[in-house]
Design a protein around this motif. Structure first.
Motif, PDB file in Angstrom:
ATOM      1  N   UNK A 129      12.938  42.110  -2.917  1.00  0.00           N
ATOM      2  CA  UNK A 129      14.137  41.290  -2.809  1.00  0.00           C
ATOM      3  C   UNK A 129      15.372  42.084  -2.400  1.00  0.00           C
ATOM      4  N   UNK A 130      15.234  43.382  -2.223  1.00  0.00           N
ATOM      5  CA  UNK A 130      16.375  44.218  -1.854  1.00  0.00           C
ATOM      6  C   UNK A 130      16.580  44.253  -0.345  1.00  0.00           C
ATOM      7  N   UNK A 131      17.812  44.446   0.063  1.00  0.00           N
ATOM      8  CA  UNK A 131      18.117  44.568   1.486  1.00  0.00           C
ATOM      9  C   UNK A 131      17.767  45.950   2.001  1.00  0.00           C
ATOM     10  N   UNK A 132      17.958  46.951   1.180  1.00  0.00           N
ATOM     11  CA  UNK A 132      17.659  48.326   1.588  1.00  0.00           C
ATOM     12  C   UNK A 132      16.942  49.041   0.447  1.00  0.00           C
ATOM     13  N   UNK A 133      16.227  50.117   0.822  1.00  0.00           N
ATOM     14  CA  UNK A 133      15.528  50.943  -0.156  1.00  0.00           C
ATOM     15  C   UNK A 133      15.827  52.405   0.140  1.00  0.00           C
ATOM     16  N   UNK A 134      15.894  53.199  -0.902  1.00  0.00           N
ATOM     17  CA  UNK A 134      15.947  54.648  -0.701  1.00  0.00           C
ATOM     18  C   UNK A 134      14.572  55.079  -0.184  1.00  0.00           C
ATOM     19  N   UNK A 135      14.522  56.231   0.462  1.00  0.00           N
ATOM     20  CA  UNK A 135      13.251  56.654   1.064  1.00  0.00           C
ATOM     21  C   UNK A 135      12.135  56.760   0.029  1.00  0.00           C
ATOM     22  N   UNK A 136      12.419  57.294  -1.147  1.00  0.00           N
ATOM     23  CA  UNK A 136      11.377  57.424  -2.160  1.00  0.00           C
ATOM     24  C   UNK A 136      10.908  56.044  -2.654  1.00  0.00           C
ATOM     25  N   UNK A 137      11.798  55.052  -2.647  1.00  0.00           N
ATOM     26  CA  UNK A 137      11.404  53.696  -3.035  1.00  0.00           C
ATOM     27  C   UNK A 137      10.538  53.062  -1.947  1.00  0.00           C
ATOM     28  N   UNK A 138      10.871  53.320  -0.685  1.00  0.00           N
ATOM     29  CA  UNK A 138      10.070  52.801   0.426  1.00  0.00           C
ATOM     30  C   UNK A 138       8.656  53.381   0.380  1.00  0.00           C
ATOM     31  N   UNK A 139       8.553  54.653   0.073  1.00  0.00           N
ATOM     32  CA  UNK A 139       7.243  55.312  -0.045  1.00  0.00           C
ATOM     33  C   UNK A 139       6.422  54.640  -1.131  1.00  0.00           C
ATOM     34  N   UNK A 140       7.044  54.386  -2.259  1.00  0.00           N
ATOM     35  CA  UNK A 140       6.350  53.737  -3.372  1.00  0.00           C
ATOM     36  C   UNK A 140       5.986  52.292  -3.036  1.00  0.00           C
ATOM     37  N   UNK A 141       6.925  51.548  -2.470  1.00  0.00           N
ATOM     38  CA  UNK A 141       6.729  50.121  -2.190  1.00  0.00           C
ATOM     39  C   UNK A 141       5.613  49.874  -1.182  1.00  0.00           C
ATOM     40  N   UNK A 142       5.593  50.637  -0.088  1.00  0.00           N
ATOM     41  CA  UNK A 142       4.597  50.409   0.956  1.00  0.00           C
ATOM     42  C   UNK A 142       3.380  51.327   0.843  1.00  0.00           C
ATOM     43  N   UNK A 143       3.342  52.202  -0.152  1.00  0.00           N
ATOM     44  CA  UNK A 143       2.197  53.088  -0.332  1.00  0.00           C
ATOM     45  C   UNK A 143       2.052  54.090   0.809  1.00  0.00           C
ATOM     46  N   UNK A 144       3.157  54.712   1.183  1.00  0.00           N
ATOM     47  CA  UNK A 144       3.160  55.639   2.314  1.00  0.00           C
ATOM     48  C   UNK A 144       2.907  57.069   1.864  1.00  0.00           C
ATOM     49  N   UNK A 145       2.423  57.869   2.784  1.00  0.00           N
ATOM     50  CA  UNK A 145       2.251  59.293   2.560  1.00  0.00           C
ATOM     51  C   UNK A 145       3.641  59.923   2.686  1.00  0.00           C
ATOM     52  N   UNK A 146       4.076  60.611   1.654  1.00  0.00           N
ATOM     53  CA  UNK A 146       5.435  61.142   1.607  1.00  0.00           C
ATOM     54  C   UNK A 146       5.705  62.112   2.746  1.00  0.00           C
ATOM     55  N   UNK A 165       5.012  45.145  14.144  1.00  0.00           N
ATOM     56  CA  UNK A 165       4.833  45.269  15.591  1.00  0.00           C
ATOM     57  C   UNK A 165       4.091  46.545  15.981  1.00  0.00           C
ATOM     58  N   UNK A 166       4.155  47.576  15.161  1.00  0.00           N
ATOM     59  CA  UNK A 166       3.554  48.878  15.449  1.00  0.00           C
ATOM     60  C   UNK A 166       2.503  49.205  14.391  1.00  0.00           C
ATOM     61  N   UNK A 167       1.437  48.436  14.396  1.00  0.00           N
ATOM     62  CA  UNK A 167       0.418  48.557  13.353  1.00  0.00           C
ATOM     63  C   UNK A 167      -0.237  49.936  13.335  1.00  0.00           C
ATOM     64  N   UNK A 168      -0.378  50.580  14.495  1.00  0.00           N
ATOM     65  CA  UNK A 168      -0.987  51.908  14.543  1.00  0.00           C
ATOM     66  C   UNK A 168      -0.132  52.938  13.799  1.00  0.00           C
ATOM     67  N   UNK A 169       1.189  52.820  13.881  1.00  0.00           N
ATOM     68  CA  UNK A 169       2.077  53.717  13.141  1.00  0.00           C
ATOM     69  C   UNK A 169       1.958  53.445  11.648  1.00  0.00           C
ATOM     70  N   UNK A 170       1.875  52.180  11.291  1.00  0.00           N
ATOM     71  CA  UNK A 170       1.702  51.789   9.889  1.00  0.00           C
ATOM     72  C   UNK A 170       0.438  52.422   9.312  1.00  0.00           C
ATOM     73  N   UNK A 171      -0.657  52.349  10.054  1.00  0.00           N
ATOM     74  CA  UNK A 171      -1.923  52.941   9.599  1.00  0.00           C
ATOM     75  C   UNK A 171      -1.802  54.453   9.436  1.00  0.00           C
ATOM     76  N   UNK A 172      -1.072  55.097  10.346  1.00  0.00           N
ATOM     77  CA  UNK A 172      -0.913  56.550  10.293  1.00  0.00           C
ATOM     78  C   UNK A 172      -0.060  56.993   9.101  1.00  0.00           C
TER      79      UNK A 172
END
Length: 80
Positions: free
Chosen positions: A8-25, A60-67
Motif C-alpha cells: 500500500x506504500x507509494x515508495x519503498x526503501x531499497x532494503x524493503x523492496x528486496x524483502x517485498x519482491x524477494x530479490x537478491x540483494x 514489462x521486463x520479465x527476464x530482468x525480474x527473473x535475473x
C-alpha cells in the motif's frame, strides 16, 4: 501505531523492496547502479523505489525480474 503494508506504500526503501519482491540483494544493488530508471527517487542520498512504477517495469521486463529474484540455496546437513 501500525505500519503500512509494503503493498500500500507509494515508495519503498531499497532494503524493503528486496524483502517485498524477494530479490537478491547483491544483484539488485548492482542493477540500480548500472542504469537510470524512472522508478527511482532520491531522499537526500537515499534511493527510494517507486512501487507502482517498479512493478510496471518488472511486468514489462520479465527476464530482468527473473535475473533479480533470490534463489534458494541448498544447505548441507553437517550433523552426523
Amino acid at each position: 501505531m501500525q505500519q503500512t503494508p509494503f503493498s500500500e506504500r507509494e515508495y519503498l526503501y531499497t532494503y524493503e523492496a528486496i524483502e517485498y519482491w524477494g530479490l537478491n540483494q547483491r544483484k539488485f544493488y548492482k542493477f540500480l547502479t548500472e542504469g537510470t530508471y524512472d522508478f527511482i527517487a532520491y531522499y537526500g542520498k537515499r534511493k527510494l523505489i517507486l512501487r507502482e512504477k517498479f512493478e510496471r517495469y518488472i511486468w514489462k521486463n520479465h527476464d530482468i525480474w527473473e535475473a533479480l529474484k533470490r534463489r534458494g540455496k541448498k544447505r548441507r546437513c553437517t550433523e552426523g
